[in-house]
Design an enzyme around this catalytic site. Structure first.
Site, PDB file in Angstrom:
ATOM      1  N   VAL A 103       0.880  -1.211  -0.027  1.00 27.91           N
ATOM      2  CA  VAL A 103      -0.044   0.033  -0.122  1.00 27.91           C
ATOM      3  C   VAL A 103       0.927   1.303   0.063  1.00 27.91           C
ATOM      4  O   VAL A 103       2.119   1.200   0.412  1.00 27.91           O
ATOM      5  CB  VAL A 103      -1.016  -0.196   1.257  1.00 27.91           C
ATOM      6  CG1 VAL A 103      -0.443  -0.165   2.531  1.00 27.91           C
ATOM      7  CG2 VAL A 103      -1.936   0.939   0.946  1.00 27.91           C
ATOM      8  N   CYS A 104       0.427   2.403  -0.533  1.00 24.57           N
ATOM      9  CA  CYS A 104       0.823   3.706  -0.454  1.00 24.57           C
ATOM     10  C   CYS A 104       2.211   3.989  -1.491  1.00 24.57           C
ATOM     11  O   CYS A 104       2.184   3.207  -2.563  1.00 24.57           O
ATOM     12  CB  CYS A 104       1.194   4.053   0.756  1.00 24.57           C
ATOM     13  SG  CYS A 104       1.700   5.967   1.119  1.00 24.57           S
ATOM     14  N   ALA A 105       3.410   3.909  -0.831  1.00 28.46           N
ATOM     15  CA  ALA A 105       4.652   3.966  -1.538  1.00 28.46           C
ATOM     16  C   ALA A 105       5.034   2.428  -1.725  1.00 28.46           C
ATOM     17  O   ALA A 105       6.200   2.238  -2.523  1.00 28.46           O
ATOM     18  CB  ALA A 105       5.708   4.772  -1.029  1.00 28.46           C
ATOM     19  N   HIS A 124       0.359   5.225  -3.969  1.00 28.49           N
ATOM     20  CA  HIS A 124       0.206   6.660  -3.458  1.00 28.49           C
ATOM     21  C   HIS A 124       0.645   7.412  -5.079  1.00 28.49           C
ATOM     22  O   HIS A 124       1.349   7.295  -5.708  1.00 28.49           O
ATOM     23  CB  HIS A 124       1.085   7.267  -2.496  1.00 28.49           C
ATOM     24  CG  HIS A 124       0.993   8.265  -2.034  1.00 28.49           C
ATOM     25  ND1 HIS A 124       1.488   9.555  -2.415  1.00 28.49           N
ATOM     26  CD2 HIS A 124       0.051   8.681  -1.099  1.00 28.49           C
ATOM     27  CE1 HIS A 124       0.684  10.556  -1.887  1.00 28.49           C
ATOM     28  NE2 HIS A 124       0.228  10.320  -0.781  1.00 28.49           N
TER      29      HIS A 124
END
Length: 184
Positions: A103-105, A124
């Site tokens: 998730v995200c970066a 992200h």
């Protein structure tokens, strides 16, 4: 037999993502092991919240897990991306057909491991161009599944992401029960 998930933690991880992942999975009856890149004990997050890793990542290398789930946070992501043990774990799980999630970066870790080329992923917005540069098919969806890869965008999508991981491991009905109990 309970499903087992490894969640690596490195300094600079995104606290909301890590805690939501662990909490949701444990509510679903999944055994979650927090493994610190720098050993067991306190790991500082990106917003100054410390979470305790239960074991050293190296001690987990010989164990089998049903999934490896990577929380984001740029500092933690860079540490995981540059750690050969993490790359080995995600490659090994992916090649064995086990859920490999970020998730995200943290999809940047999957990219460094060579797992995203030609696959639909998200991350992200600040890392989407970098994912596209290595051949990923980047989408704006909040949670994206492509085979055994599961990716999501960031703290605001962490609950959906964690519930998707739970659904994969214990079934949609059980994940829906967890979601209902949390008023999701």
């Amino acid at each position: 037999m309970s499903k087992r998930v490894l969640v690596p933690l490195a300094a600079g991880f995104e606290e909301m993502e890590a805690v939501i992942i662990v909490d949701v999975l444990r509510r679903a009856g999944v055994e979650v092991l927090l493994a610190g890149l720098d050993g067991p004990g306190p790991v500082p997050g990106s917003r100054g919240i410390t979470v305790s890793a239960e074991v050293d990542l190296g001690a987990s290398m010989a164990e089998e897990f049903d999934a490896v789930v990577l929380p984001g946070g740029l500092g933690g992501t860079h540490a995981m991306r540059d750690d050969e043990r993490v790359l080995e774990l995600v490659r090994r799980g992916f090649e064995a057909g086990r859920l490999t999630a970020a998730v995200c970066a943290a999809p940047l870790v999957l990219a460094r491991a060579g797992l995203v080329e030609g696959r639909a992923v998200t991350g992200h917005p600040s890392v989407q161009a970098e994912l596209a540069e290595v051949g990923a098919e980047v989408t704006a969806r909040r949670v994206v599944r492509d085979g055994v890869l599961l990716t999501s965008q960031g703290p605001g999508t962490a609950m959906e992401f964690a519930l998707a991981v739970a659904a994969d491991l214990v079934g949609k009905e059980a994940a829906d029960e967890v979601a209902a109990a949390m008023c999701c």
